[in-house]
Write a protein that holds these residues in place. Structure first.
Motif, mmCIF file in Angstrom:
data_model
loop_
_atom_site.group_PDB
_atom_site.id
_atom_site.type_symbol
_atom_site.label_atom_id
_atom_site.label_comp_id
_atom_site.label_asym_id
_atom_site.label_seq_id
_atom_site.Cartn_x
_atom_site.Cartn_y
_atom_site.Cartn_z
ATOM 1 N N HIS A 147 -4.053 -9.460 -4.658
ATOM 2 C CA HIS A 147 -3.839 -9.669 -3.171
ATOM 3 C C HIS A 147 -4.332 -10.077 -2.523
ATOM 4 O O HIS A 147 -4.139 -11.045 -1.828
ATOM 5 C CB HIS A 147 -5.740 -8.597 -3.255
ATOM 6 N N HIS A 161 -6.610 1.910 -8.591
ATOM 7 C CA HIS A 161 -7.445 2.769 -8.388
ATOM 8 C C HIS A 161 -7.556 4.077 -8.319
ATOM 9 O O HIS A 161 -8.202 4.611 -8.402
ATOM 10 C CB HIS A 161 -7.834 1.758 -6.364
ATOM 11 N N HIS A 163 3.203 -0.589 -8.908
ATOM 12 C CA HIS A 163 1.942 -0.938 -8.440
ATOM 13 C C HIS A 163 1.951 -2.775 -8.745
ATOM 14 O O HIS A 163 2.085 -3.860 -8.089
ATOM 15 C CB HIS A 163 1.249 -0.817 -8.534
ATOM 16 N N ASP A 222 -2.500 2.474 -5.040
ATOM 17 C CA ASP A 222 -3.592 1.262 -4.492
ATOM 18 C C ASP A 222 -4.043 1.961 -3.130
ATOM 19 O O ASP A 222 -3.471 1.139 -2.562
ATOM 20 C CB ASP A 222 -4.284 0.023 -5.029
ATOM 21 N N HIS A 282 -6.265 0.641 0.314
ATOM 22 C CA HIS A 282 -7.968 1.347 -0.508
ATOM 23 C C HIS A 282 -7.948 2.694 0.741
ATOM 24 O O HIS A 282 -9.540 2.047 1.316
ATOM 25 C CB HIS A 282 -7.877 0.716 -0.906
ATOM 26 N N ASP A 313 -2.155 -0.911 -1.996
ATOM 27 C CA ASP A 313 -2.827 -1.538 -0.946
ATOM 28 C C ASP A 313 -4.138 -1.170 -0.858
ATOM 29 O O ASP A 313 -5.106 -2.061 0.420
ATOM 30 C CB ASP A 313 -3.658 -3.228 -1.728
#
Ligand code: FE2
Ligand code: FE2
Length: 240
Positions: free
Chosen positions: A207, A68, A160, A37, A11, A9
């Motif tokens: 998260h 994502h 994930h 992600d 991102h 994550d």
């Protein structure tokens, strides 16, 4: 001893070049796991930023994609960018690396939602529910097969989505069914690895979840979503 660093994550988006390069070149581990992600919207341009950040890692980098990374409907392009940086991208597959005098095997899948007993999705009713269940089962089966196929001294599962509810603590219970699946945990516990059981399972996606848990079979599970970490990465020490 084998040192495995991990994060999920992160991102990354366009214009974020340089955000990770220093931490990556300073890695003090034998291998780096990226639990999906990696981008914001799954575009090839964003994946190019990720590739640039991890291209100079001093250790092998192994990744699975996250939801994502699939949003842009360009899995092929995103994957190609990561591979161009030397990153091994897993989906229902595994890879073995010679590190610290041992063979470290990693099997991975993005995984999917579906939830955890007593509230699990079923493949009953609408075609969309059947498709949801079919994807869940297919990816969990792929993880199990990949884990079973690893010829290694130490085996690691990389996903994930979460394989257990324990590392979702902190997330609203109403969305647990979209954060992970008990079928992933079952795949980790039930894969045919009596000789070398799975030593570690790593995931992201949650998260606001909790960092540590265990599968019903006792395999340590860690949520390495970046917002949960103190530093850039979390490092796990595994014995042979
Ligand atoms: Fe995320
Ligand atoms: Fe996610």
């Amino acid at each position: 001893m084998i040192r495995v660093a991990a994060v999920a994550d992160i991102h990354l988006g366009e214009g974020m070049q340089g955000a990770w390069a220093d931490d990556v070149t300073g890695l003090d581990s034998d291998l780096l796991l990226l639990a999906g992600d990696l981008t914001r919207h799954g575009t090839r341009a964003e994946a190019r930023v990720v590739a640039g950040e991890f291209a100079h890692a001093p250790v092998p980098v192994v990744a699975v994609l996250g939801n994502h990374d699939l949003h842009g409907d360009d899995v092929e392009g995103v994957t190609a960018e990561l591979i161009s940086a030397g990153i091994t991208v897993l989906e229902g597959t595994g890879a073995v690396f010679d590190v610290s005098g041992a063979r470290l095997g990693v099997a991975g899948t993005i995984g999917f939602g579906g939830g955890f007993p007593p509230a699990t999705a079923s493949g009953f009713g609408e075609p969309e529910m059947k498709a949801f269940d079919a994807r869940n089962r297919s990816l969990a089966h792929g993880l199990c097969t990949a884990l079973s196929s690893l010829d290694c001294d130490v085996a690691v599962a990389l996903t994930h989505y979460a394989p257990i509810p324990g590392t979702l603590a902190g997330e609203p219970p109403q969305i647990h069914a979209f954060l992970g699946s008990h079928l992933l945990g079952r795949a980790i516990d039930d894969c045919d690895r009596e000789d070398v059981p799975v030593a570690l399972a790593v995931h992201g996606h949650a998260h606001a979840g909790a960092p540590d848990g265990r599968t019903p079979g006792g395999v340590p599970v860690h949520n390495v979503a970046q917002p949960l970490l103190d530093g850039a990465f979390r490092t796990f020490v595994l014995g042979r």
